[in-house]
Scaffold this motif. Structure first.
Motif, PDB file in Angstrom:
ATOM      1  N   ARG A  18      57.347 -53.310  -0.021  1.00  0.00           N
ATOM      2  CA  ARG A  18      56.731 -54.539   0.463  1.00  0.00           C
ATOM      3  C   ARG A  18      57.777 -55.634   0.495  1.00  0.00           C
ATOM      4  O   ARG A  18      58.334 -55.995  -0.550  1.00  0.00           O
ATOM      5  CB  ARG A  18      55.574 -54.969  -0.434  1.00  0.00           C
ATOM      6  CG  ARG A  18      54.759 -56.125   0.130  1.00  0.00           C
ATOM      7  CD  ARG A  18      53.863 -56.712  -0.937  1.00  0.00           C
ATOM      8  NE  ARG A  18      52.793 -57.540  -0.394  1.00  0.00           N
ATOM      9  CZ  ARG A  18      52.124 -58.454  -1.105  1.00  0.00           C
ATOM     10  NH1 ARG A  18      52.429 -58.638  -2.377  1.00  0.00           N
ATOM     11  NH2 ARG A  18      51.157 -59.144  -0.545  1.00  0.00           N
ATOM     12  N   LEU A  19      58.033 -56.130   1.676  1.00  0.00           N
ATOM     13  CA  LEU A  19      58.969 -57.231   1.841  1.00  0.00           C
ATOM     14  C   LEU A  19      58.213 -58.556   1.806  1.00  0.00           C
ATOM     15  O   LEU A  19      57.071 -58.644   2.257  1.00  0.00           O
ATOM     16  CB  LEU A  19      59.720 -57.115   3.156  1.00  0.00           C
ATOM     17  CG  LEU A  19      60.464 -55.802   3.418  1.00  0.00           C
ATOM     18  CD1 LEU A  19      61.253 -55.915   4.723  1.00  0.00           C
ATOM     19  CD2 LEU A  19      61.361 -55.434   2.260  1.00  0.00           C
ATOM     20  N   SER A  20      58.887 -59.574   1.281  1.00  0.00           N
ATOM     21  CA  SER A  20      58.346 -60.918   1.262  1.00  0.00           C
ATOM     22  C   SER A  20      59.338 -61.860   1.925  1.00  0.00           C
ATOM     23  O   SER A  20      60.550 -61.609   1.919  1.00  0.00           O
ATOM     24  CB  SER A  20      58.087 -61.383  -0.172  1.00  0.00           C
ATOM     25  OG  SER A  20      57.141 -60.568  -0.813  1.00  0.00           O
ATOM     26  N   CYS A  21      58.815 -62.936   2.466  1.00  0.00           N
ATOM     27  CA  CYS A  21      59.664 -63.964   3.073  1.00  0.00           C
ATOM     28  C   CYS A  21      59.075 -65.314   2.696  1.00  0.00           C
ATOM     29  O   CYS A  21      57.998 -65.677   3.171  1.00  0.00           O
ATOM     30  CB  CYS A  21      59.722 -63.787   4.576  1.00  0.00           C
ATOM     31  SG  CYS A  21      60.627 -65.075   5.460  1.00  0.00           S
ATOM     32  N   TYR A  79      54.588 -61.452   4.565  1.00  0.00           N
ATOM     33  CA  TYR A  79      54.767 -60.129   3.973  1.00  0.00           C
ATOM     34  C   TYR A  79      54.908 -59.053   5.041  1.00  0.00           C
ATOM     35  O   TYR A  79      54.394 -59.194   6.147  1.00  0.00           O
ATOM     36  CB  TYR A  79      53.564 -59.775   3.090  1.00  0.00           C
ATOM     37  CG  TYR A  79      53.307 -60.754   1.978  1.00  0.00           C
ATOM     38  CD1 TYR A  79      52.298 -61.705   2.087  1.00  0.00           C
ATOM     39  CD2 TYR A  79      54.081 -60.745   0.821  1.00  0.00           C
ATOM     40  CE1 TYR A  79      52.046 -62.610   1.083  1.00  0.00           C
ATOM     41  CE2 TYR A  79      53.843 -61.652  -0.205  1.00  0.00           C
ATOM     42  CZ  TYR A  79      52.814 -62.583  -0.061  1.00  0.00           C
ATOM     43  OH  TYR A  79      52.594 -63.484  -1.076  1.00  0.00           O
ATOM     44  N   LEU A  80      55.584 -57.976   4.645  1.00  0.00           N
ATOM     45  CA  LEU A  80      55.631 -56.785   5.484  1.00  0.00           C
ATOM     46  C   LEU A  80      55.441 -55.586   4.566  1.00  0.00           C
ATOM     47  O   LEU A  80      56.335 -55.262   3.770  1.00  0.00           O
ATOM     48  CB  LEU A  80      56.958 -56.673   6.241  1.00  0.00           C
ATOM     49  CG  LEU A  80      57.044 -55.483   7.199  1.00  0.00           C
ATOM     50  CD1 LEU A  80      56.070 -55.670   8.373  1.00  0.00           C
ATOM     51  CD2 LEU A  80      58.472 -55.309   7.736  1.00  0.00           C
ATOM     52  N   GLN A  81      54.282 -54.977   4.646  1.00  0.00           N
ATOM     53  CA  GLN A  81      53.997 -53.772   3.882  1.00  0.00           C
ATOM     54  C   GLN A  81      54.443 -52.576   4.713  1.00  0.00           C
ATOM     55  O   GLN A  81      53.973 -52.384   5.842  1.00  0.00           O
ATOM     56  CB  GLN A  81      52.507 -53.666   3.561  1.00  0.00           C
ATOM     57  CG  GLN A  81      52.115 -52.405   2.817  1.00  0.00           C
ATOM     58  CD  GLN A  81      52.686 -52.361   1.414  1.00  0.00           C
ATOM     59  OE1 GLN A  81      52.650 -53.347   0.693  1.00  0.00           O
ATOM     60  NE2 GLN A  81      53.218 -51.203   1.025  1.00  0.00           N
ATOM     61  N   MET A  82      55.336 -51.778   4.149  1.00  0.00           N
ATOM     62  CA  MET A  82      55.894 -50.644   4.865  1.00  0.00           C
ATOM     63  C   MET A  82      55.521 -49.361   4.141  1.00  0.00           C
ATOM     64  O   MET A  82      55.913 -49.159   2.986  1.00  0.00           O
ATOM     65  CB  MET A  82      57.420 -50.783   4.956  1.00  0.00           C
ATOM     66  CG  MET A  82      57.872 -52.102   5.566  1.00  0.00           C
ATOM     67  SD  MET A  82      59.652 -52.200   5.811  1.00  0.00           S
ATOM     68  CE  MET A  82      60.206 -52.148   4.116  1.00  0.00           C
ATOM     69  N   ASN A  83      54.759 -48.527   4.799  1.00  0.00           N
ATOM     70  CA  ASN A  83      54.322 -47.248   4.238  1.00  0.00           C
ATOM     71  C   ASN A  83      54.894 -46.097   5.056  1.00  0.00           C
ATOM     72  O   ASN A  83      55.357 -46.278   6.176  1.00  0.00           O
ATOM     73  CB  ASN A  83      52.800 -47.173   4.230  1.00  0.00           C
ATOM     74  CG  ASN A  83      52.158 -48.244   3.392  1.00  0.00           C
ATOM     75  OD1 ASN A  83      52.714 -48.691   2.385  1.00  0.00           O
ATOM     76  ND2 ASN A  83      50.974 -48.682   3.795  1.00  0.00           N
ATOM     77  N   SER A  84      54.845 -44.919   4.474  1.00  0.00           N
ATOM     78  CA  SER A  84      55.331 -43.707   5.158  1.00  0.00           C
ATOM     79  C   SER A  84      56.718 -43.930   5.751  1.00  0.00           C
ATOM     80  O   SER A  84      56.974 -43.613   6.919  1.00  0.00           O
ATOM     81  CB  SER A  84      54.346 -43.286   6.252  1.00  0.00           C
ATOM     82  OG  SER A  84      53.055 -43.070   5.728  1.00  0.00           O
ATOM     83  N   LEU A  85      57.589 -44.473   4.956  1.00  0.00           N
ATOM     84  CA  LEU A  85      58.923 -44.818   5.440  1.00  0.00           C
ATOM     85  C   LEU A  85      59.705 -43.581   5.848  1.00  0.00           C
ATOM     86  O   LEU A  85      59.578 -42.498   5.250  1.00  0.00           O
ATOM     87  CB  LEU A  85      59.674 -45.601   4.372  1.00  0.00           C
ATOM     88  CG  LEU A  85      59.255 -47.079   4.285  1.00  0.00           C
ATOM     89  CD1 LEU A  85      59.650 -47.681   2.952  1.00  0.00           C
ATOM     90  CD2 LEU A  85      59.852 -47.874   5.432  1.00  0.00           C
ATOM     91  N   LYS A  86      60.530 -43.772   6.873  1.00  0.00           N
ATOM     92  CA  LYS A  86      61.355 -42.700   7.422  1.00  0.00           C
ATOM     93  C   LYS A  86      62.822 -43.114   7.346  1.00  0.00           C
ATOM     94  O   LYS A  86      63.126 -44.319   7.331  1.00  0.00           O
ATOM     95  CB  LYS A  86      60.990 -42.454   8.886  1.00  0.00           C
ATOM     96  CG  LYS A  86      59.520 -42.149   9.133  1.00  0.00           C
ATOM     97  CD  LYS A  86      59.244 -42.053  10.627  1.00  0.00           C
ATOM     98  CE  LYS A  86      57.772 -41.784  10.901  1.00  0.00           C
ATOM     99  NZ  LYS A  86      57.493 -41.697  12.357  1.00  0.00           N
TER     100      LYS A  86
END
Length: 125
Positions: A18-21, A79-86
């Motif tokens: 999870r990215l935050s800005c 925010y940027l929630q990133m799932n199933s990262l490749k």
């Protein structure tokens, strides 16, 4: 205006981050925002965009269904929630404020006028 991105790191394929800005120096609740990423040797690519209220979002096809952008206007944070990262998601991720009034589509980096320093996301296979 200042943008401070955080939350990047090293994660295995299939994992999440999870990215935050954090945004200061501007009335955050009136500003549309975007996320872009840049892999080594490549151009900066659009990832996601969100309207000032958070009611409208747009995603690159490559992340649709895996990434979700949101915002907390009370906390001046995106925010940027990133799932199933490749592994192909490996890049430096940037947040940006959209120009007002908008003069390009929200997926065009030229439509953004202030950028954070970026946070590195590395996905191992």
């Amino acid at each position: 205006v200042q943008l401070q991105a955080s939350g990047g790191g090293l994660v295995q394929a299939g994992g999440s981050l999870r990215l935050s800005c954090a945004v200061s120096g501007r009335t955050f609740s009136t500003v549309a925002m975007g996320w872009f990423r840049q892999a080594p040797g490549k151009e900066r690519d659009f990832v996601a965009a969100i309207s000032s209220s958070g009611g409208n979002t747009n995603y690159a096809d490559s992340v649709k269904g895996r990434f979700t952008t949101s915002r907390d206007n009370a906390k001046n944070t995106l925010y940027l929630q990133m799932n199933s990262l490749k592994p192909e998601d490996t890049a430096v991720y940037f947040c940006a404020t959209r120009r007002s009034p908008p003069i390009y589509s929200n997926s065009n980096y030229r439509g953004y006028d202030a950028w954070g320093q970026g946070t590195l996301v590395t996905v191992s296979s």
